[in-house]
Scaffold this active site. Structure first.
Site, PDB file in Angstrom:
ATOM      1  N   GLU A  56      38.338  49.231  54.617  1.00  0.00           N
ATOM      2  CA  GLU A  56      39.007  47.939  54.814  1.00  0.00           C
ATOM      3  C   GLU A  56      40.024  47.663  53.708  1.00  0.00           C
ATOM      4  O   GLU A  56      41.131  47.168  53.972  1.00  0.00           O
ATOM      5  CB  GLU A  56      37.972  46.822  54.847  1.00  0.00           C
ATOM      6  CG  GLU A  56      37.108  46.881  56.097  1.00  0.00           C
ATOM      7  CD  GLU A  56      35.928  45.941  55.983  1.00  0.00           C
ATOM      8  OE1 GLU A  56      35.920  44.927  56.686  1.00  0.00           O
ATOM      9  OE2 GLU A  56      35.009  46.204  55.192  1.00  0.00           O
ATOM     10  N   ASN A  78      68.918  48.897  26.975  1.00  0.00           N
ATOM     11  CA  ASN A  78      69.253  49.082  28.396  1.00  0.00           C
ATOM     12  C   ASN A  78      69.155  50.546  28.821  1.00  0.00           C
ATOM     13  O   ASN A  78      68.590  50.857  29.873  1.00  0.00           O
ATOM     14  CB  ASN A  78      70.653  48.534  28.689  1.00  0.00           C
ATOM     15  CG  ASN A  78      70.759  47.053  28.374  1.00  0.00           C
ATOM     16  OD1 ASN A  78      69.739  46.407  28.111  1.00  0.00           O
ATOM     17  ND2 ASN A  78      71.965  46.522  28.371  1.00  0.00           N
ATOM     18  N   SER A 136      25.472  43.909  52.381  1.00  0.00           N
ATOM     19  CA  SER A 136      25.806  42.490  52.525  1.00  0.00           C
ATOM     20  C   SER A 136      24.870  41.684  51.646  1.00  0.00           C
ATOM     21  O   SER A 136      23.687  42.008  51.528  1.00  0.00           O
ATOM     22  CB  SER A 136      25.640  42.079  53.987  1.00  0.00           C
ATOM     23  OG  SER A 136      25.425  40.679  54.076  1.00  0.00           O
ATOM     24  N   LYS A 176      22.993  45.334  56.848  1.00  0.00           N
ATOM     25  CA  LYS A 176      24.393  45.741  56.933  1.00  0.00           C
ATOM     26  C   LYS A 176      24.747  46.930  56.044  1.00  0.00           C
ATOM     27  O   LYS A 176      24.237  47.099  54.952  1.00  0.00           O
ATOM     28  CB  LYS A 176      25.314  44.575  56.513  1.00  0.00           C
ATOM     29  CG  LYS A 176      25.376  43.422  57.471  1.00  0.00           C
ATOM     30  CD  LYS A 176      25.885  43.767  58.871  1.00  0.00           C
ATOM     31  CE  LYS A 176      27.322  44.207  58.910  1.00  0.00           C
ATOM     32  NZ  LYS A 176      28.244  43.099  58.564  1.00  0.00           N
ATOM     33  N   GLN A 214      64.039  43.556  34.446  1.00  0.00           N
ATOM     34  CA  GLN A 214      62.709  43.650  33.844  1.00  0.00           C
ATOM     35  C   GLN A 214      61.614  43.495  34.904  1.00  0.00           C
ATOM     36  O   GLN A 214      60.474  43.915  34.695  1.00  0.00           O
ATOM     37  CB  GLN A 214      62.569  42.576  32.761  1.00  0.00           C
ATOM     38  CG  GLN A 214      61.264  42.600  32.013  1.00  0.00           C
ATOM     39  CD  GLN A 214      61.308  41.704  30.790  1.00  0.00           C
ATOM     40  OE1 GLN A 214      61.991  42.017  29.819  1.00  0.00           O
ATOM     41  NE2 GLN A 214      60.607  40.579  30.827  1.00  0.00           N
ATOM     42  N   LYS A 238      59.150  46.616  36.721  1.00  0.00           N
ATOM     43  CA  LYS A 238      57.987  47.376  36.251  1.00  0.00           C
ATOM     44  C   LYS A 238      56.669  47.015  36.918  1.00  0.00           C
ATOM     45  O   LYS A 238      55.922  47.883  37.353  1.00  0.00           O
ATOM     46  CB  LYS A 238      57.854  47.225  34.729  1.00  0.00           C
ATOM     47  CG  LYS A 238      58.906  48.017  33.976  1.00  0.00           C
ATOM     48  CD  LYS A 238      58.911  47.614  32.524  1.00  0.00           C
ATOM     49  CE  LYS A 238      60.284  47.519  31.935  1.00  0.00           C
ATOM     50  NZ  LYS A 238      61.340  46.892  32.741  1.00  0.00           N
ATOM     51  N   ASN A 273      28.563  48.339  55.156  1.00  0.00           N
ATOM     52  CA  ASN A 273      29.950  47.954  55.465  1.00  0.00           C
ATOM     53  C   ASN A 273      30.973  48.976  54.950  1.00  0.00           C
ATOM     54  O   ASN A 273      30.793  49.561  53.882  1.00  0.00           O
ATOM     55  CB  ASN A 273      30.254  46.587  54.848  1.00  0.00           C
ATOM     56  CG  ASN A 273      29.457  45.472  55.506  1.00  0.00           C
ATOM     57  OD1 ASN A 273      29.130  45.565  56.697  1.00  0.00           O
ATOM     58  ND2 ASN A 273      29.142  44.446  54.746  1.00  0.00           N
ATOM     59  N   THR A 322      45.324  56.104  73.817  1.00  0.00           N
ATOM     60  CA  THR A 322      46.593  55.390  73.702  1.00  0.00           C
ATOM     61  C   THR A 322      46.266  53.956  74.071  1.00  0.00           C
ATOM     62  O   THR A 322      45.397  53.709  74.923  1.00  0.00           O
ATOM     63  CB  THR A 322      47.666  55.938  74.669  1.00  0.00           C
ATOM     64  OG1 THR A 322      47.202  55.769  76.008  1.00  0.00           O
ATOM     65  CG2 THR A 322      47.946  57.421  74.417  1.00  0.00           C
ATOM     66  N   HIS A 323      46.920  53.012  73.394  1.00  0.00           N
ATOM     67  CA  HIS A 323      46.602  51.585  73.589  1.00  0.00           C
ATOM     68  C   HIS A 323      45.120  51.315  73.302  1.00  0.00           C
ATOM     69  O   HIS A 323      44.558  50.364  73.836  1.00  0.00           O
ATOM     70  CB  HIS A 323      46.945  51.123  75.009  1.00  0.00           C
ATOM     71  CG  HIS A 323      48.285  51.582  75.487  1.00  0.00           C
ATOM     72  ND1 HIS A 323      49.429  50.847  75.316  1.00  0.00           N
ATOM     73  CD2 HIS A 323      48.676  52.736  76.093  1.00  0.00           C
ATOM     74  CE1 HIS A 323      50.466  51.509  75.823  1.00  0.00           C
ATOM     75  NE2 HIS A 323      50.030  52.673  76.295  1.00  0.00           N
ATOM     76  N   SER A 355      57.923  41.130  27.765  1.00  0.00           N
ATOM     77  CA  SER A 355      57.432  42.098  28.757  1.00  0.00           C
ATOM     78  C   SER A 355      56.363  43.010  28.152  1.00  0.00           C
ATOM     79  O   SER A 355      55.824  43.876  28.839  1.00  0.00           O
ATOM     80  CB  SER A 355      58.588  42.940  29.307  1.00  0.00           C
ATOM     81  OG  SER A 355      59.321  43.525  28.258  1.00  0.00           O
TER      82      SER A 355
HETATM   83  N1  ARG Z   1      62.187  44.445  28.402  1.00  0.00           N
HETATM   84  C1  ARG Z   1      63.486  44.739  28.890  1.00  0.00           C
HETATM   85  C2  ARG Z   1      63.415  45.264  30.330  1.00  0.00           C
HETATM   86  O1  ARG Z   1      62.375  45.659  30.709  1.00  0.00           O
HETATM   87  C3  ARG Z   1      64.169  45.752  28.031  1.00  0.00           C
HETATM   88  C4  ARG Z   1      65.642  45.702  28.070  1.00  0.00           C
HETATM   89  C5  ARG Z   1      66.129  44.461  27.427  1.00  0.00           C
HETATM   90  N2  ARG Z   1      67.552  44.460  27.362  1.00  0.00           N
HETATM   91  C6  ARG Z   1      68.253  43.358  27.121  1.00  0.00           C
HETATM   92  N3  ARG Z   1      69.550  43.482  27.108  1.00  0.00           N
HETATM   93  N4  ARG Z   1      67.674  42.205  26.884  1.00  0.00           N
HETATM   94  O2  ARG Z   1      64.382  45.282  31.057  1.00  0.00           O
END
Ligand code: ARG
Length: 460
Positions: free
Chosen positions: A290, A110, A277, A283, A322, A325, A285, A155-156, A23
């Protein structure tokens, strides 16, 4: 290759395992929070007598150095660095030796990752809150400057009744005020420290969850270690609040697209905030508008994707988490860019007030005023509605001008004709929160007071 957890394994990890599970490419963003968490954790370990003051000091020095390396770009990541947590710990241990190897005492990735992500979320939501405030400021300024200008209210998407332009602008401002409220509320629930929960069950060592929570600026420590490491409600909530912002921006975007079209002609885009454009030389735009509209789809995807990931996960930590994120980071990035772009777009938009008012000044736009006059004269509303409806139909069928029909009507007459004059109808929307200039002046003052009160909502 050897990872931090390879003690119980005779063999190193397969290349495919590393490729699929790392990650680091995206969680590097948590580096500052990870280091802050480690500093607080060290303080707790020292207070509990689990490490000596001297050990704590040498690890703190190493953390300073790692922070420096990361911010200058000098930090050399190793192939075994699965995530930002392992990368920082590896380097700290290289720099501080045996004392560094004590940093992870009583801690798991964790509780560490949950802590980092909460710190990040608090900061990011505050930043989004400030960007919304800047957009609301522009809406309030423009509402003040356009004075009593008016346009058709729809409205509408059919012309309904004239409304003050300021009223229309402030409608978007109030929607954003609810977003600020949601973001602040969500930030409050994110403001709980998971540090000290360990992998899932707490520790046999004398950790200090309340002390580290306070040192990290959290309002409180966790109540339940299983919940602390597995709860991602705060991410889902943040994504919903951000998605609602995106939906609001998409509605503003759609109106700018309509207003800047030749068909409406209510607004002209500033050159710096419009695009050309590649083929059509004439144009101009509304690409910001958008994309503001289009990004909402992406944020809705981030939100629903995370909810699907969380659904059915058993307690406590699972690696599925994980996946929390990237949707969050993406939603934050996209809304930060979108809010600032839309702020510039609206700050520089030129309104064609004459065109707006001309569109609002059709005699039929005053139909409700005529019906309400009949009501004031004692007619039941349903009958008044039918009577005026008949006059409108007759005038549209080409029988006669509406003003002549009104003048000739036994219950209406010459004073009713005055209601059809340009700009008259909107001034008659006098009820609180209504679209007329007098009510809107009150509303604008209330909106500004709300902005002032909201300015401190994200204070730590
Ligand atoms: N990269 C992991 C995550 O974002 C970190 C925690 C990993 N924990 C584990 N028990 N493998 O969740």
């Amino acid at each position: 290759m050897s990872t931090l957890w390879h003690g119980r394994f005779a063999e190193g990890p397969a290349e495919e395992l590393m490729a699929f599970t790392v990650s680091l490419p995206f969680d590097q963003r948590l580096a500052v929070d990870d280091i802050a968490g480690s500093r607080a954790h060290l303080g707790g370990l020292a207070r509990g007598g689990i490490i000596t003051e001297a050990e704590a000091a040498s690890v703190l020095d190493a953390l300073d150095a790692v922070e420096q390396e990361l911010s200058s770009g000098a930090f050399a990541f190793a192939p075994s660095d699965e995530d930002i947590h392992t990368a920082v710990e590896r380097r700290v241990t290289e720099l501080a030796g045996p004392a560094g190897a004590k940093l992870h005492t009583g801690r798991s990735r964790n509780d560490q990752v949950a802590t980092d992500l909460r710190l990040y979320t608090k900061r990011a939501l505050s930043d989004v809150g400030a960007r919304i405030a800047a957009l609301q400021d522009v809406l309030a300024d423009r509402a003040a400057k356009v004075g009593t200008a008016y346009l058709p209210g729809y409205t509408h998407l059919q012309r309904a009744q004239p409304v003050s332009l300021a009223h229309h602008l402030l409608a978007h401002g109030w929607a954003l005020a609810r977003d600020v409220d949601r973001l602040a509320d969500c930030r409050r629930r994110a403001d709980v420290s998971p540090l000290g929960a360990g992998a899932l069950a707490g520790s046999s060592l004398p950790l200090d969850p309340a002390g580290v929570a306070a040192d990290l600026g959290f309002a409180a420590p966790f109540e339940n270690s299983l919940d602390a490491v597995s709860d991602r409600d705060f991410v889902a909530e943040a994504l919903f609040a951000l998605t609602m912002v995106a939906v609001h921006l998409s509605r503003i975007g759609e109106e700018v697209v309509l207003w800047s079209s030749e068909e409406f002609g209510f607004a002209r885009l500033d050159e710096a905030y419009s695009t050309g454009s590649s083929m059509l030389p004439q144009k101009k735009n509304p690409d910001i508008a958008e994309l503001a509209r289009g990004k909402a789809g992406r944020l809705i995807g981030n939100l629903t994707g995370l909810l699907a990931t969380l659904k059915g996960l058993p307690l406590a930590y699972n690696r599925d988490l994980q996946e929390d994120k990237e949707p969050l980071f993406d939603a934050i990035d996209q809304m930060s860019l979108a809010l600032t772009a839309v702020t510039g777009l609206l700050a520089t938009l030129r309104f064609d007030i004459e065109r707006m008012q001309e569109a609002a000044d059709t005699p039929q736009a005053s139909a409700t005023d005529l019906a309400e006059l009949l009501v004031e004269r004692g007619m039941p509303f349903r009958d008044a509605h039918a009577a005026v409806g008949a006059l409108v139909r007759e005038s549209l069928d080409g029988g006669a001008r509406l003003s002549d029909l009104v003048a000739a009507h036994p219950d209406l007459g010459a004073d009713a004709v005055a209601l059809l004059g340009p700009g008259v109808s909107v001034t008659r929307r006098t009820t609180p929160g209504g679209a007329g200039p007098a009510a809107v002046a009150v509303q604008l003052a209330r909106f500004r007071a709300r902005l002032d009160a909201d300015a401190s909502r994200f204070d730590p």
